[in-house]
Structures are given as structure tokens and as C-alpha cells.
Design an enzyme around this catalytic site. Structure first.
Site, PDB file in Angstrom:
ATOM      1  N   GLU A  99     -29.657  73.696 111.016  1.00 44.38           N
ATOM      2  CA  GLU A  99     -29.242  74.123 109.543  1.00 44.38           C
ATOM      3  C   GLU A  99     -28.160  73.328 109.172  1.00 44.38           C
ATOM      4  OE1 GLU A  99     -28.848  78.320 108.880  1.00 44.38           O
ATOM      5  OE2 GLU A  99     -27.419  78.156 107.487  1.00 44.38           O
ATOM      6  N   HIS A 154     -24.672  77.543 103.376  1.00 46.24           N
ATOM      7  CA  HIS A 154     -23.260  77.813 103.152  1.00 46.24           C
ATOM      8  C   HIS A 154     -22.882  77.346 101.613  1.00 46.24           C
ATOM      9  CE1 HIS A 154     -19.062  78.433 104.380  1.00 46.24           C
ATOM     10  NE2 HIS A 154     -18.840  77.498 103.388  1.00 46.24           N
ATOM     11  N   GLY A 155     -22.147  78.637 100.928  1.00 49.92           N
ATOM     12  CA  GLY A 155     -21.912  78.092  99.571  1.00 49.92           C
ATOM     13  C   GLY A 155     -22.925  77.918  98.356  1.00 49.92           C
ATOM     14  N   HIS A 187     -24.857  87.959 111.444  1.00 49.54           N
ATOM     15  CA  HIS A 187     -24.041  87.356 112.198  1.00 49.54           C
ATOM     16  C   HIS A 187     -23.623  88.283 113.150  1.00 49.54           C
ATOM     17  CE1 HIS A 187     -20.709  84.173 112.764  1.00 49.54           C
ATOM     18  NE2 HIS A 187     -20.966  84.566 114.009  1.00 49.54           N
ATOM     19  N   GLU A 241     -27.447  85.108 113.409  1.00 47.63           N
ATOM     20  CA  GLU A 241     -26.306  83.785 113.753  1.00 47.63           C
ATOM     21  C   GLU A 241     -25.283  84.385 115.015  1.00 47.63           C
ATOM     22  OE1 GLU A 241     -24.049  83.297 110.285  1.00 47.63           O
ATOM     23  OE2 GLU A 241     -25.822  82.686 109.085  1.00 47.63           O
ATOM     24  N   ARG A 265     -13.465 100.370 104.840  1.00 43.57           N
ATOM     25  CA  ARG A 265     -13.217 101.624 104.718  1.00 43.57           C
ATOM     26  C   ARG A 265     -13.336 102.381 106.043  1.00 43.57           C
ATOM     27  NH1 ARG A 265     -12.331 104.967 100.096  1.00 43.57           N
ATOM     28  NH2 ARG A 265     -10.914 103.680  98.866  1.00 43.57           N
ATOM     29  N   ASN A 314     -28.322  86.697 104.023  1.00 43.66           N
ATOM     30  CA  ASN A 314     -27.569  86.898 104.889  1.00 43.66           C
ATOM     31  C   ASN A 314     -26.859  88.256 104.352  1.00 43.66           C
ATOM     32  OD1 ASN A 314     -25.030  87.422 106.019  1.00 43.66           O
ATOM     33  ND2 ASN A 314     -25.059  85.097 106.854  1.00 43.66           N
ATOM     34  N   ARG A 335     -16.455  92.096 113.413  1.00 46.73           N
ATOM     35  CA  ARG A 335     -15.863  92.524 112.000  1.00 46.73           C
ATOM     36  C   ARG A 335     -16.607  93.160 111.117  1.00 46.73           C
ATOM     37  NH1 ARG A 335     -14.223  86.729 109.693  1.00 46.73           N
ATOM     38  NH2 ARG A 335     -13.337  86.364 111.495  1.00 46.73           N
ATOM     39  N   HIS A 336     -17.908  92.645 111.153  1.00 45.79           N
ATOM     40  CA  HIS A 336     -18.747  93.319 110.157  1.00 45.79           C
ATOM     41  C   HIS A 336     -19.950  93.780 110.784  1.00 45.79           C
ATOM     42  CE1 HIS A 336     -20.217  89.232 110.262  1.00 45.79           C
ATOM     43  NE2 HIS A 336     -19.581  88.829 109.423  1.00 45.79           N
ATOM     44  N   ASP A 369     -24.467  90.275 106.027  1.00 43.52           N
ATOM     45  CA  ASP A 369     -22.926  90.255 106.590  1.00 43.52           C
ATOM     46  C   ASP A 369     -22.112  90.775 105.701  1.00 43.52           C
ATOM     47  OD1 ASP A 369     -24.046  88.992 108.562  1.00 43.52           O
ATOM     48  OD2 ASP A 369     -22.839  87.105 108.573  1.00 43.52           O
ATOM     49  N   HIS A 370     -22.143  90.429 104.253  1.00 39.11           N
ATOM     50  CA  HIS A 370     -21.056  91.071 103.240  1.00 39.11           C
ATOM     51  C   HIS A 370     -21.116  92.611 102.942  1.00 39.11           C
ATOM     52  CE1 HIS A 370     -19.304  87.073 103.068  1.00 39.11           C
ATOM     53  NE2 HIS A 370     -20.383  86.527 102.637  1.00 39.11           N
ATOM     54  N   THR A 386     -14.994  82.783 106.954  1.00 43.72           N
ATOM     55  CA  THR A 386     -16.396  82.876 107.040  1.00 43.72           C
ATOM     56  C   THR A 386     -16.475  81.542 107.973  1.00 43.72           C
ATOM     57  OG1 THR A 386     -18.397  82.593 106.080  1.00 43.72           O
ATOM     58  CG2 THR A 386     -16.652  81.438 104.898  1.00 43.72           C
ATOM     59  N   THR A 387     -17.750  81.366 108.542  1.00 46.09           N
ATOM     60  CA  THR A 387     -18.174  80.179 109.101  1.00 46.09           C
ATOM     61  C   THR A 387     -17.761  78.814 108.329  1.00 46.09           C
ATOM     62  OG1 THR A 387     -19.766  81.306 110.334  1.00 46.09           O
ATOM     63  CG2 THR A 387     -19.681  78.984 110.769  1.00 46.09           C
ATOM     64  N   ARG A 401     -20.939  88.759 115.232  1.00 43.97           N
ATOM     65  CA  ARG A 401     -19.400  88.190 115.761  1.00 43.97           C
ATOM     66  C   ARG A 401     -19.116  88.614 116.867  1.00 43.97           C
ATOM     67  NH1 ARG A 401     -16.187  84.848 112.591  1.00 43.97           N
ATOM     68  NH2 ARG A 401     -17.265  84.053 111.045  1.00 43.97           N
ATOM     69  N   HIS A 438     -23.210  85.144 100.237  1.00 47.11           N
ATOM     70  CA  HIS A 438     -22.005  85.728  99.382  1.00 47.11           C
ATOM     71  C   HIS A 438     -22.734  86.012  97.909  1.00 47.11           C
ATOM     72  CE1 HIS A 438     -18.348  85.290  97.276  1.00 47.11           C
ATOM     73  NE2 HIS A 438     -18.003  86.114  98.094  1.00 47.11           N
TER      74      HIS A 438
HETATM   75  N1  PXP Z   1     -25.579  79.759 107.134  1.00 46.85           N
HETATM   76  C1  PXP Z   1     -24.712  80.024 108.143  1.00 46.85           C
HETATM   77  C2  PXP Z   1     -24.752  79.482 109.462  1.00 46.85           C
HETATM   78  C3  PXP Z   1     -23.383  80.695 107.862  1.00 46.85           C
HETATM   79  O1  PXP Z   1     -22.476  81.131 109.043  1.00 46.85           O
HETATM   80  C4  PXP Z   1     -23.392  81.445 106.452  1.00 46.85           C
HETATM   81  C5  PXP Z   1     -22.003  82.128 106.229  1.00 46.85           C
HETATM   82  O2  PXP Z   1     -22.137  83.494 107.067  1.00 46.85           O
HETATM   83  C6  PXP Z   1     -24.358  81.246 105.648  1.00 46.85           C
HETATM   84  C7  PXP Z   1     -25.424  80.424 105.974  1.00 46.85           C
HETATM   85  C8  PXP Z   1     -24.413  81.876 104.160  1.00 46.85           C
HETATM   86  O3  PXP Z   1     -23.289  81.389 103.424  1.00 46.85           O
HETATM   87  P1  PXP Z   1     -22.680  81.894 102.033  1.00 46.85           P
HETATM   88  O4  PXP Z   1     -22.216  83.347 102.445  1.00 46.85           O
HETATM   89  O5  PXP Z   1     -21.710  80.903 101.707  1.00 46.85           O
HETATM   90  O6  PXP Z   1     -24.068  81.945 101.300  1.00 46.85           O
END
Ligand code: PXP
Length: 257
Positions: free
Chosen positions: A151, A191-192, A43, A70, A18, A7, A49-50, A9-10, A100-101, A45, A214
Site C-alpha cells: 500500500e 493516507h490523506g 486498525h 491494519e 466519551r 477505514n 485507542r479506538h 477507525d474514526h 495517525t499512521t 492498535r 478521515h
Molecule cells: N491506509 C493506512 C495504512 C492507514 O494507516 C490509514 C490511516 O489510518 C489510511 C490508509 C487512511 O488514511 P486517512 O484516514 O488519511 O484516509
């Protein structure tokens, strides 16, 4: 083999901090693929935002492997997905205030609306996944809505204290995989998940894809994104070899039993 979805997004979040044009999430996708990412996840959104529309367009044209978008079930976002036609869309809940989600989609309560969205996306040959908590009712509702996959939200495990609480969360995920299989669904996770906690989840047989953001982007600050992806991919590959061993030993038991 377990697919690794990275992912990105970050990376876009750092750019937006910036309002500049770097770092480019499109470059991140290239680096992630060179490191062994099977899927690039982003994602789009509603508040942009990103990741931006420009990013989504270029990712669609340049990602060589699978592209996983996403998204919420918002009509404007759905029409963008229908035009972009990524390989996969993962429907997630979206709240403007969240960092985040934060949890799974409520498929049980939203079934009527989601069914129509899934039908449209499937009609465009897009694989459709629902991001849900490891809850039997949500998983069965996703199957009834026509999703190909779920998921499973791994936040319950990731946020648990090590020991009995984490063990309970792992058992919940294992039970959810079984319910998903009985319902005819493919199973992803996300997630996480981090370099430190992914092993135990990846050791549960049944997951096809892990979506991780992340932790990989955080490590990339120090080792570069290509290497960070390579390290995570290695952990997942090691876990899937363990699955083969498990299947073999069950075969052996079957033959000898
Ligand atoms: N899967 C989904 C559906 C998510 O929304 C996210 C967070 O954007 C992730 C996976 C990735 O989560 P993490 O950034 O905590 O690894």
C-alpha cells in the site's frame, strides 16, 4: 474496477472520546457496505485507542465483503490476526505518540522480523500488504519478504502544495507503481486522500485498492456515511473508466503503429 476500502477507525475514536457505546464502528461497516465499500478497513492498535477486540471479532463475523486489518508486527496482534483470519492484513508502523499512521513501514531494516510474520499470515491464507512510502528500495524489500501487495503511502502527495510539488509527488507514485509491478506486487494506496485530491491519484493506472478514512468519516457527519461512501466510490469508478480509455487508446496506437 478500483476497490474502495473504508477505514472506520474514526467512528471508534468518537465513541472512545466519551468511553460510551456509540457510535458503533460495526454499524459504520454496515452503512459503508450499503454505500458501496468493497473493503472494510480497521486498525487494531496495540494500545486499543479506538477499535477494540470486541469490534474486531464482530466485524469478522458480519462484514459481507473484504475485511482488511491494519496492524503492527507485534506478536500478540499477529496471533489475533491468525485467529480472526481477515481477508487481508496490512502491516503498518505504529508509534504510541502519533495522531495517525504517519509514514511507511521500514521493510528494508525490518526484513528479518517481517519475513517471519508474513510467512505466518500467508500460511493462514491471508493476503498480506506492506504500507510503504513510494520508495524503490522499500518496495523491492517488501517483495523479497513475501508480501502479496504494497500500500503506497500517499501522504507525500496529499501534503504537497498544488502545482509542481504535487506533480512531483504524483510522478513518484507512478514510478513506484512500476517498481511494484516489476517486483510482482499488487498495489494499493492510502493516507490523506480526500474528495478534492483523490482524482489525480486514481487517474494513475495500476492501483487495485484505495483505503480512505478521515475524509469519508468527516463528510458523513453532514451527508451520512452511506452517501459519503457512495460519493467517493463514484469518483473512483469515474477514474477507472478513464483507465479503460487509456488502455484502448494504447491498443489503437499499437494496431495503427
Ligand atoms: N491506509 C493506512 C495504512 C492507514 O494507516 C490509514 C490511516 O489510518 C489510511 C490508509 C487512511 O488514511 P486517512 O484516514 O488519511 O484516509
Amino acid at each position: 474496477m478500483i476497490r474502495l476500502g473504508v477505514n472506520i477507525d474514526h467512528v471508534a475514536t468518537i465513541r472512545q472520546a466519551r468511553g460510551a457505546d456509540e457510535p458503533d464502528p460495526v454499524w459504520a461497516a454496515v452503512e459503508a457496505e450499503l454505500g458501496g465499500a468493497d473493503t472494510i478497513t480497521f486498525h487494531l492498535r496495540e494500545d486499543r485507542r479506538h477499535v477494540s477486540d470486541r469490534d474486531a471479532e464482530i466485524l469478522r463475523r458480519t462484514v459481507a465483503g473484504r475485511l482488511n486489518m491494519e496492524m503492527s508486527a507485534d506478536a500478540d496482534i499477529v496471533s489475533i490476526a491468525l485467529r480472526l483470519k481477515p481477508h487481508q492484513c496490512t502491516l503498518v508502523p505504529e508509534r504510541r505518540q502519533e495522531l495517525t499512521t504517519e509514514g511507511g513501514l521500514n521493510v528494508v531494516d525490518g526484513a528479518a522480523r517481517l519475513r517471519g510474520v508474513v510467512r505466518k499470515l500467508r500460511g493462514a491464507n491471508i493476503e498480506v500488504s506492506a504500507f510503504v512510502e513510494p520508495d524503490a528500495n522499500q518496495i523491492r524489500a517488501a517483495a523479497k519478504c513475501g508480501f502479496h501487495a504494497v500500500e503506497l503511502w500517499t501522504g507525500g502527495y496529499a501534503h504537497a502544495s498544488p502545482g509542481p510539488q504535487a506533480d512531483r509527488a504524483l510522478r513518484t507514485l507512478g514510478d513506484a507503481i512500476e517498481v511494484a509491478f516489476e517486483s510482482g506486487l499488487i498495489v494499493h494506496a492510502g493516507h490523506g486522500l480526500t474528495y478534492r485530491n483523490v482524482d489525480a491519484v486514481a487517474a494513475l493506472a495500476g492501483f487495485t485498492e484505495f483505503n480512505i478514512g478521515h475524509s469519508i468519516v468527516s463528510r458523513s457527519v453532514f451527508v451520512g456515511l452511506r452517501e459519503a461512501v457512495r460519493e467517493m466510490k463514484r469518483l473512483l469508478d469515474r477514474a477507472s473508466q478513464h483507465h479503460v480509455a487509456l488502455v484502448d487508446s494504447e491498443d489503437l496506437l499499437g494496431r495503427n503503429g
